[in-house]
Structure formats: C-alpha cells, structure tokens
Design an enzyme around this catalytic site. Structure first.
Site, mmCIF file in Angstrom:
data_model
loop_
_atom_site.group_PDB
_atom_site.id
_atom_site.type_symbol
_atom_site.label_atom_id
_atom_site.label_comp_id
_atom_site.label_asym_id
_atom_site.label_seq_id
_atom_site.Cartn_x
_atom_site.Cartn_y
_atom_site.Cartn_z
ATOM 1 N N HIS B 79 0.844 -1.193 0.000
ATOM 2 C CA HIS B 79 0.000 0.000 0.000
ATOM 3 C C HIS B 79 0.886 1.253 0.000
ATOM 4 C CE1 HIS B 79 -2.861 3.075 1.210
ATOM 5 N NE2 HIS B 79 -2.146 3.321 2.288
ATOM 6 N N ASP B 108 6.887 21.906 -26.253
ATOM 7 C CA ASP B 108 6.856 20.554 -25.691
ATOM 8 C C ASP B 108 7.881 20.510 -24.569
ATOM 9 O OD1 ASP B 108 6.822 17.697 -25.253
ATOM 10 O OD2 ASP B 108 5.923 17.518 -27.248
ATOM 11 N N TRP B 144 7.031 0.131 4.001
ATOM 12 C CA TRP B 144 7.539 0.877 2.843
ATOM 13 C C TRP B 144 8.883 1.501 3.149
ATOM 14 C CZ3 TRP B 144 8.828 5.926 1.451
ATOM 15 C CH2 TRP B 144 8.635 6.900 2.429
ATOM 16 N N SER B 172 13.274 6.410 -13.713
ATOM 17 C CA SER B 172 12.169 7.167 -14.285
ATOM 18 C C SER B 172 12.081 8.561 -13.678
ATOM 19 C CB SER B 172 10.872 6.391 -14.059
ATOM 20 O OG SER B 172 9.767 7.219 -14.256
ATOM 21 N N SER B 173 12.180 8.630 -12.356
ATOM 22 C CA SER B 173 12.077 9.935 -11.690
ATOM 23 C C SER B 173 13.223 10.852 -12.078
ATOM 24 C CB SER B 173 12.101 9.776 -10.166
ATOM 25 O OG SER B 173 10.968 9.102 -9.743
ATOM 26 N N HIS B 256 13.325 11.951 3.751
ATOM 27 C CA HIS B 256 12.696 13.199 4.141
ATOM 28 C C HIS B 256 12.509 14.153 2.973
ATOM 29 C CE1 HIS B 256 10.577 15.500 6.978
ATOM 30 N NE2 HIS B 256 11.051 16.530 6.339
ATOM 31 N N GLU B 258 12.020 13.250 0.103
ATOM 32 C CA GLU B 258 10.936 12.581 -0.614
ATOM 33 C C GLU B 258 9.574 13.090 -0.142
ATOM 34 O OE1 GLU B 258 10.570 10.547 -3.068
ATOM 35 O OE2 GLU B 258 8.488 9.903 -2.757
ATOM 36 N N TYR B 260 8.889 16.003 0.857
ATOM 37 C CA TYR B 260 8.653 17.319 0.253
ATOM 38 C C TYR B 260 8.473 17.211 -1.254
ATOM 39 C CZ TYR B 260 9.196 19.096 4.810
ATOM 40 O OH TYR B 260 8.968 19.328 6.123
ATOM 41 N N SER B 271 -1.419 27.187 -4.996
ATOM 42 C CA SER B 271 -1.085 28.593 -5.241
ATOM 43 C C SER B 271 -1.574 29.081 -6.602
ATOM 44 C CB SER B 271 0.430 28.803 -5.150
ATOM 45 O OG SER B 271 0.900 28.359 -3.909
ATOM 46 N N HIS B 305 14.962 13.021 12.381
ATOM 47 C CA HIS B 305 13.781 13.115 13.260
ATOM 48 C C HIS B 305 12.841 11.915 13.059
ATOM 49 C CE1 HIS B 305 11.542 15.716 10.051
ATOM 50 N NE2 HIS B 305 11.268 14.466 9.885
ATOM 51 N N HIS B 306 13.115 11.113 12.025
ATOM 52 C CA HIS B 306 12.366 9.864 11.887
ATOM 53 C C HIS B 306 12.965 8.779 12.773
ATOM 54 C CE1 HIS B 306 10.100 11.224 8.302
ATOM 55 N NE2 HIS B 306 11.177 11.928 8.063
ATOM 56 N N THR B 331 6.787 26.965 6.328
ATOM 57 C CA THR B 331 5.495 26.333 6.049
ATOM 58 C C THR B 331 4.368 27.245 6.507
ATOM 59 O OG1 THR B 331 6.605 24.251 6.508
ATOM 60 C CG2 THR B 331 4.235 24.163 6.217
ATOM 61 N N LYS B 334 3.673 30.037 4.107
ATOM 62 C CA LYS B 334 2.832 29.632 2.977
ATOM 63 C C LYS B 334 1.356 29.685 3.345
ATOM 64 C CE LYS B 334 5.711 27.022 0.005
ATOM 65 N NZ LYS B 334 5.166 27.715 -1.140
ATOM 66 N N ARG B 453 1.680 1.246 15.124
ATOM 67 C CA ARG B 453 1.302 1.108 13.726
ATOM 68 C C ARG B 453 1.742 -0.260 13.203
ATOM 69 N NH1 ARG B 453 5.837 4.741 10.562
ATOM 70 N NH2 ARG B 453 4.749 3.989 8.709
#
Ligand SMILES: [Cu+2]
Lengths: 379, 534
Positions: B79, B108, B144, B172-173, B256, B258, B260, B271, B305-306, B331, B334, B453
């Site tokens: 998932h 293009d 994950w 790809s990315s 991390h 990732e 963002y 925006s 921090h993870h 943040t 924004k 979790r």
C-alpha cells in the site's frame, strides 16, 4: 442564509457533543503515566497541543471569516494588494519566537531523560522475533538470572473462537519485575531484526537494534502493572510481542529476587540430570510452544515455504546430532535463529526430543542435557 | 523509432501521427505523456486503495478475521510503496508534463524521447512489484521504509524484484526531473523571467532538484541491500560488522526530501487555484518562492527526526529537533499567504477551490501534528504509533492527493475541452472531505492511547476508533470511484469549455484553445504582465 445558520448550529451541537464525550473518555489523550519523566512529557504534549489549537483557531477563523464575507455572491470586489513586507516579516518572526519558547522546556526534558547513572539495578532487554528476554545483571553486568517473556493470549482468542480477555494481546507468561523507588537502567538490544521497547506509562521508548546497546532508565513510585508493545515492525508477529512490567514494593521485590536466584541454581543442577522420556516430552512441549510454535506451528506443520513443517521432516526424523546442531546454530540468512543462545542444554534436549517424537515422528532415540553439552563443548 | 523521428520532423501535423496503441506507445507529445502518467497513477491509486481497504477490513474489529499477519504486512508495505511511488509521484509528474510547457509557453518538453522512456518503464516496475505478491514466500513485507535487517537477512526472496523495481522507478524519476529542469530553464516564453513564473512551475523546478539529489541515494541504499543479500557484504548486518542504523540514516536522507517531493508541487497547485477563485493575485509571491526554497534546503538536514528512538547522542537529538521545528516557519508563511490571498478577494467555491481550501485546512492540521512530532521527548510517546499514521496521512491524503484532485478539476476543461458536472464535483468533494476525516482523525486518538502502527490486531481499548476509521475508509474509497465516474462523464458528455475556462484564471495555459490543440506554442507566445498571476 437561514438554512446555513441552522447547518452551523447543528454542526456546533455535534462538535460540543463530541467534545463532552471526549473529555469523558481518558483514552482520547496521551497517558499521564506514573513517572516524573512521563508527566513532563505529558505536559510538553499538552503545551504543544494548545499552541497548535490556538494558532489553528486564529488562522482558520481568518479563513472562515474571509470565506463568509469575501465571496462573489455577496458582491465582494477583489482588493488589489498582493504583498506586505511588514506582514511577511511579522509572520516569520512571531512563529520563530514561539518555537524558541517551545524548544526550551523540550530541551530540559530531553536532557533529563538522558541523565543515566546512579541506577541501583540494570536489566538487559534483549529482543527476539517475537519475544523479549530480560536478564537481571550484577554489578559487572553479568547475568544473574534471565527469562523470556512471551505473549500469553491464547490463539483461540485471536481467532475469535473464544471471548477476548481483559488484557487481550497485552499479557505475557513472565512479567518483568522491577522495584519501586529505585532507579532502574535498561540496556536494550536485539538478537535478530530491529524491535522497539515501549512502556507508555513510563514515558520511555527505545529501539532494540542488533549489535547496539541502547540505554534507558526509569524510576517508578507507584506499584502496579504497566503494559506496552513492540513498536518497530519486526516481522510476522510484530503485533504480538507485548511488554508487561510489574513495579513491586521494594520488600516484595527483594523476596522475589532471592527466589529467582535460588531457582537459577536449580536450573544449573538440571543440566547434569538424566530425565525420563515422559519428563522430556512434557518439558519439550512447553519449550516448543513458546520458542518454536510461532513459526513451525503447534501442529508441527509449519507455514511452507517460509517456515518448513517438522512433522515427518528429514531433520526431525534424521540424524539426531544434525537436528541438535541445526537448532543450536540456526540457519544463517533465514528466520531460523541460533537457539543455543536462547535455551540451556536441558531445554534444548527436551525440545529436540519432543520434535523427534511428536506429531507421529517416531525416532527411537532419547536426548539428554549431557548429549547437548558433549556435542557443543567438544573441541 | 522511425515514426518517432517523423513525428518530430513533421511539426505541421495537427494531430498524433500514429493511432491506436501505437500512438501511446511511441508518443513524444507532452500532452499524451501527461495523460498516460495521470491514468497510470489513477490506476495505481485504485490498486493501492484496495490494499488499504483490505487493511481496514482486517482492522474493523479486534481479532484476526480475514487475513494472516504475514499477509497483512505485505498489504501495509505494498500500500505504502504503490501510493508513494505509483500514485502520488507519477500524478505530479503527469501534471508537470501537461502543464509546465503550457505554463511557460514551450512547444513541448525539452527532451521528448526521454519523456516517453521515463513513462514507459514505470508500468514494468509496478507490474514487477505487484507480481511479487503472487510469488512463493510472498511480496515485500517489511514496511515501505524497508528497514534492514528485516528487509535483507530476514526478507522473502521477492525482495530482489523489489530492489530492481525501485531502481526502475528511480531512473524514471531522475529522467523526468532532468526533463522538467531543462524545460523550465531553457524554454520559457520571452519575457517570463524566473520571478514571473507561475508558482506551480517554481515548485516543480525545486522538486525536480530534490529528486535529482535524493533518488541516487535511494538507488544506493537498495544496491547495498542487494549486495548484502546476494554477494555476502555486511553493510547492514551487525554480525558482519555492519550497522542497521546506517540503513536508516541513508534511507531517511532520501526519505525526508521525498516527503517534500510529494508536497511542494501540491503547494504549487494550490497557489494557482486559490488566486483564480479569489479573483485576486497570490499574496506574497516572492516569499512563496523563498519559503519553498528554504523548505527544500531544510529537508536535507532533518532526516534523523524519523529516528529519535534509535539511540542517538543527546547533541544529535537536539540538532534534529531544532532543525525540524524551524521548518514550521516557512510552512507557516505559505499558509498565511494563502489565507491573505483569500482575504478581501471575491471568492466563488467551485470544486477545485473547495479541494484547495480543504487542502489548506487539513494540511495545516497535518503540519501541527508534525510540529508535535518534532518535540523529541514527546516523540518517544508518538513514534511508530497511529499518531504518526494520522499525521502523514493528513499530509498525504487531504494534502498531496487533494491538491492532485483539485488540479484535475481545474485543468480538465483545458485538457479535454469539456466541463465536469459542478454538482457532481461538489458531491465528490463532500464525500471525500467527510471520508478522509472520519478515517484519519480517530487515528490521532488511537495513537495517543498507545496503538502501534503496522499491527494486524489490537487491544480492546482501540476497538471503537478502528471501527470508525474503517467505516471512513470505505466511504473515502467509494468516493474516489465516484470521482472516476465524474471524470469519465465530463470527458464523454461535459459542456464545452471556454478558452479561459475560469473567470479569474491568468496564465499562458488559458490563452490557448480548449481543448488544448495537440501542438501548442510552436511560435513563442507574447508574455505580458496581464498573465502574471501567481
Ligand atoms: Cu518486535
């Protein structure tokens, strides 16, 4: 408009009902816990929560007012401003100041949590897939005695064949006992994958990492039973390795401790005994249930292909010493652990004997503790 | 290959050179490729959603009713992988493909053939990931975040396919982001300076740099896993002198930023939309650009921090706590800017605006719980509980996903020349809004009460919250199928859309016809300040 007013009123009633209900139920918030640390953490949590609620209220109010007043349907004409250095400056500096104010107490609590030393008792917490081992250490950090702590909730409760008990999934066969009013240090590590040891009421959590010794301390004043769970995904039975700690009054704890020391010498004596086949089967079944059954299953059928069955397997009915060696040394690169590190010779003898005689396995040998000792102490 | 060459030579063609399957297989047209990305991500979203519903079905009640723990772990893992790498990221790349050339006035993407390749390797990666579920031993079951050694020594054999798939996604990315950077930096219409670019273009430019920086790190860490598993190295194996914690450092150094990568383009979308429906220019354009850049910078120095519970020295814990808290500042800027954009506007509330407003509110709630998680001592209590699950789902579902849905409603009339049905769109919004909150809000409570979790079963005190959560999940899942219906209905039989589509819309994409012709801006457009908007 009237419709909308009614809608808002109904929404307000719902929210206040929910709030009343939530205040009534204490499981809606973080637990205060029973240690100074857990209480300090709870206070930090509440400060953060309120700061967020207040900022949220201000920001969302501005938004809702704007959504209510500045809508085209009310004939609002769009303003043309699109910049303000002053405002941008203000909402950079003010949050910064709030954050600094929050960081100060957080730093204080964190420093306190790291204040190890001066402990009166050290316990090694060693994680395995999927159980905990607790070793009571002496001053030189050698084990005085140790035991495993497995979840004791019966499978029938988990599979809904039986009513679930009060402490469903949060109960173990052997609880970790600690004295109240004494600073206890936990040395946490793991034998296989990463786990995490957490007792919410103590406000402490630390990962159990193979090859690393983390330390953590607590000082509990109130006697009682405190429950937690493994909190790092550690494989199949991650959800089934609870932690139960009983904080005992000091005198009770000391009495219990002496009894354990005596039991430990009895255990060492058993290593040189000769057992009957029935005794071995009985003890073996117990050991199998708590150390082997989670993978190989109680019926010995396993979960192929990941966890092979033992009933009729070439190992369990093959050469006895090979069987012993496999259990003792494990299979590197798989989930099969080296049980020589977890079980003593008497337990190993019993469980191997059991595996060779249960579920229709019918070898004619008998395995005694000294067979184990001889096999693995040989040069 | 010939067809590809011809199609780029024959620029005077008005439609695609090939038809049928060949058109899609060999296309180098940014609009076609954008469409492919969007449909691909939507199908991944549905598959990931089915896995989520399997999880929520098992968690509806305490006890094990439907699936075994081993399979449950495969569900949570896949998932997460499918939603992050298959749904959210390709959806944003699809939006970038469609909109970046239209917004900067380019004919293009800068590298059209690479664009084709970067899309067409994705279906292979995900076919491989999904096929692992049917392999003996099962698919990836280590979360994950695939922490070693659970994902190396203790992993099912299918982990090798997982590693290969991650490499393909990463390639790809990387190709996609090179393309986006090249397009934005080289192909803007004359007069469009960097500080006049639409914010969606800005946020994607920054995101593309983040991708370039961290996807190789991800590739590195899975390669180290591969070596540990097959070639006897011990990068993450303590018994061989390696360090499982090092895995986490490398993973989160990717992980991390990732996070963002999945939210900065969302900021960009919102925006664009809020000024349109507030009929007012975006407030604080410059500060939006600076805030996005500083968030991107900070995302590189907060990874641990993870890992607050992993056992770092005090100084490390303090550094990562402070650095993480600072992210709240840009943040916040924004959010304040969006609210100020709305302030004294002349607002209407079409579906894209509704999703954007919900984004601002619910993303902010996710941000608040993020700030709470930054406080290390409190994090010990939150870490790896449902509080974290609630936090990142608030950021990713009503955050990233809502912005994608908003973008689809906002630009769909431009893509296919037809309007969606506004009342159906609003029904979709309210169902999603209610569904998402019923699903994820109670998870804050079960987390605070102590529910870890990634567990297939839980103690009795968590039963009520889980039941509510599961009901919400089915409501939310159903409303996304409804979304598909709304979209198909619009494409098939929607009212014709005008070129400008929205009264308050500004930007080059609205100066062309609806539906957008197959080839646009073959001559550079005139870009004047009337189209500067956000
Ligand atoms: Cu565990």
């Amino acid at each position: 408009m009237l419709n909308k007013a009614q809608l808002f009123r109904n929404a307000a009633v719902c929210v206040s009902l929910a709030a009343t209900w939530s205040l009534g139920a204490d499981e809606l918030n973080m637990r205060t816990g029973v240690t100074d640390i857990s209480k300090a953490v709870y206070d930090l949590h509440m400060i953060m929560l309120w700061v967020c609620v207040i900022i949220g209220t201000v920001v969302f109010s501005a938004m809702f007012i704007s959504m209510l007043l500045h809508r085209k349907s009310r004939g609002a004409i769009p303003a043309t401003f699109h910049d303000s250095l002053k405002l941008e400056f203000a909402w950079t500096i003010i949050p910064m100041a709030i954050l600094i104010a929050l960081a100060i107490p957080a730093t204080g609590t964190l420093i306190e949590m790291y204040d190890t030393g001066g402990e009166e008792l050290s316990i090694e917490v060693r994680a395995y897939q999927w159980k905990w081992q607790y070793k009571y250490l002496d001053e030189d950090l050698n084990s005085t005695f140790s035991f495993f702590s497995n979840m004791s909730t019966p499978k029938d409760q988990i599979y809904n064949k039986e009513a679930k008990g009060e402490h469903y999934l949060l109960e173990v066969d052997n609880v970790l006992r600690i004295p109240t009013n004494r600073k206890v240090r936990f040395l946490i590590t793991s034998e296989d994958v990463i786990h995490a040891w957490w007792v919410p009421d103590f406000g402490i959590k630390r990962d159990a990492v193979p090859g690393m010794l983390n330390d953590l301390w607590t000082l509990v004043n109130e006697p009682g039973t405190y429950r937690g769970q493994c909190t790092e995904l550690c494989g199949k039975d991650h959800g089934f390795m609870p932690i139960v700690v009983e904080a005992m009054p000091e005198a009770d704890y000391d009495a219990w401790y002496l009894k354990q020391v005596a039991a430990e010498s009895a255990r060492i004596e058993a290593l040189s005994k000769t057992f009957s086949a029935d005794e071995l089967m009985l003890e073996g079944e117990k050991v199998y249930a708590s150390f082997c059954a989670s993978c190989h299953q109680l019926d010995g059928k396993g979960v192929p292909p990941v966890f092979p069955g033992l009933a009729g397997s070439s190992v369990a009915v093959g050469a006895r010493d090979e069987h012993l060696r496999l259990v003792y040394e494990g299979v590197p690169g798989t989930s099969m652990a080296a049980f020589g590190k977890q079980l003593d010779a008497a337990q190993l003898a019993a469980v191997v004997h059991y595996e060779r005689h249960a579920w229709g396995n019918n070898t004619d040998d008998i395995t005694q503790p000294r067979d184990v000792i001889n096999l693995f102490s040989a040069p | 290959m010939n067809a590809v060459l011809e199609s780029s030579h024959d620029a005077h063609h008005h439609g695609p050179v090939n038809t049928g399957l060949k058109r899609w297989l060999f296309t180098t047209n940014h609009k076609d490729i954008g469409t492919l990305y969007l449909w691909f991500s939507f199908s991944m979203f549905l598959i990931g959603g089915v896995l989520a519903l399997i999880i929520r079905t098992e968690l509806f009640q305490p006890g094990l009713q439907f699936i075994e723990p081993e399979f449950f772990n495969q569900m949570t893992t896949n998932h997460g992988l499918i939603m992050v790498f298959g749904a959210i990221m390709p959806a944003f790349v699809g939006l970038a493909n469609w909109m970046v050339p239209l917004m900067v006035g380019a004919p293009d993407m800068a590298l059209p053939r690479m664009n084709n390749l970067s899309f067409w390797i994705l279906p292979f990666a995900f076919t491989m990931i999904i096929s692992t579920l049917f392999m003996p031993g099962g698919g990836p079951n280590f979360g994950w975040t695939f922490y070693a050694p659970l994902s190396t020594t203790y992993a099912p054999d299918s982990v090798t396919f997982f590693i290969f798939a991650v490499h393909i996604m990463g390639a790809s990315s990387i190709m996609g982001s090179i393309n986006i950077i090249a397009t934005i930096l080289n192909m803007r219409a004359p007069g469009m300076t960097l500080m006049k670019m639409p914010l969606f273009v800005w946020t994607w430019l920054i995101t593309a740099y983040l991708l370039l920086a961290v996807m190789p790190v991800l590739a590195g860490v899975v390669t180290m896993m591969l070596f540990d598993i097959h070639f006897g190295t011990s990068f993450f194996n303590a018994a061989g002198g390696g360090d499982p914690v090092m895995f986490q450092h490398i993973f989160w150094f990717f992980g991390h930023p990732e996070v963002y990568i999945m939210i900065l383009p969302a900021f960009g979308v919102v925006s664009q939309i809020i000024p349109t429906f507030a009929r007012k220019r975006l407030f604080g354009y410059d500060s939006m650009v600076y805030a996005t850049s500083s968030i991107a910078f900070l995302s590189f120095i907060v990874w641990a921090h993870h890992m607050f519970t992993v056992g770092m020295p005090l100084a490390g814990q303090l550094f990562f706590m402070y650095a993480t808290m600072i992210i709240a500042v840009p943040t916040g800027v924004k959010v304040f800017n969006w609210v100020s954009t709305m302030w004294q506007g002349s607002m209407t509330f079409e579906t894209p605006m509704l999703f954007s407003i919900a984004f601002v509110i619910l993303f902010t709630i996710g941000g608040f719980s993020g700030l709470m998680l930054a406080i290390t001592p409190a994090d010990y209590q939150y870490h790896d509980t449902y509080f974290v699950v609630a936090h990142f789902h608030y950021v990713l579902v009503p955050g990233a996903l809502f912005s994608i849905i908003a973008a689809v409603y906002y630009w769909l009339p431009k893509w296919c020349g037809r309007m969606y049905d506004e009342s159906l769109g609003k029904i979709h919004f309210w169902l999603s809004f209610i569904g998402v909150n019923v699903t994820f809000f109670p998870q804050h409570f079960s987390g605070l009460a102590g529910m870890p979790r990634r567990v297939p079963d839980y103690a009795m005190q968590f039963a009520d919250f889980n039941m509510i959560s599961s009901v919400g999940a089915f409501l939310f899942g159903f409303s996304q199928v409804f979304f598909l219906y709304v979209i198909i209905k619009a494409i098939k039989s929607g009212q014709p859309a005008s070129d400008r589509v929205w009264e308050g819309a500004h930007g080059l994409e609205w100066t062309i016809a609806s539906p957008a012709p197959y080839h646009t801006f073959t001559e550079p457009p005139v870009f004047d300040d009337s189209e500067v908007h956000s």
